[in-house]
Design a protein around this motif. Structure first.
Motif, short mmCIF file in Angstrom:
data_model
loop_
_atom_site.label_atom_id
_atom_site.label_comp_id
_atom_site.label_asym_id
_atom_site.label_seq_id
_atom_site.Cartn_x
_atom_site.Cartn_y
_atom_site.Cartn_z
N ALA A 59 0.75 -1.34 -0.12
CA ALA A 59 0.07 -0.05 0.01
C ALA A 59 1.02 1.27 -0.10
O ALA A 59 0.47 2.16 -0.58
CB ALA A 59 -0.87 -0.02 1.25
N ALA A 60 1.87 1.36 0.89
CA ALA A 60 2.77 2.43 0.87
C ALA A 60 3.39 2.58 -0.31
O ALA A 60 3.74 3.83 -0.90
CB ALA A 60 4.00 2.03 1.96
N GLU A 63 0.82 4.09 -2.87
CA GLU A 63 0.68 5.33 -2.47
C GLU A 63 1.84 6.46 -2.91
O GLU A 63 1.84 7.55 -2.58
CB GLU A 63 0.17 5.49 -0.91
N LYS A 65 4.93 6.42 -0.92
CA LYS A 65 5.77 6.84 -0.05
C LYS A 65 6.99 6.13 0.10
O LYS A 65 7.36 5.19 -0.75
CB LYS A 65 5.06 6.12 1.29
#
Length: 65
Positions: A59-60, A63, A65
């Motif tokens: 997920a990071a 996104e 990140k």
């Protein structure tokens, strides 16, 4: 009638997808560094940005990140 997947089955599928995404990113990073950094080192770097399970780490990555 089609059997609906259990929560555990869906979780295992999602975890496999997350691991595959992380593996692809590791290979992209290796290519960017002319394959000079070993995959476990890059994987640890990704894990460090999002502590927890592979799903959080994927997920990071998604996104940015």
């Amino acid at each position: 009638m089609l059997k609906q997947k259990t929560l555990l089955e869906r979780m295992k599928e999602i975890q496999a997808e997350a691991n595959a995404l992380i593996d692809r990113r590791v290979e992209e990073l290796r290519a960017e560094t002319n394959f000079s950094i070993p995959p476990p080192v890059l994987r640890i770097e990704i894990e460090g940005k999002a502590r927890g399970c592979p799903c959080k780490q994927a997920a990071a990555l998604l996104e940015g990140k």
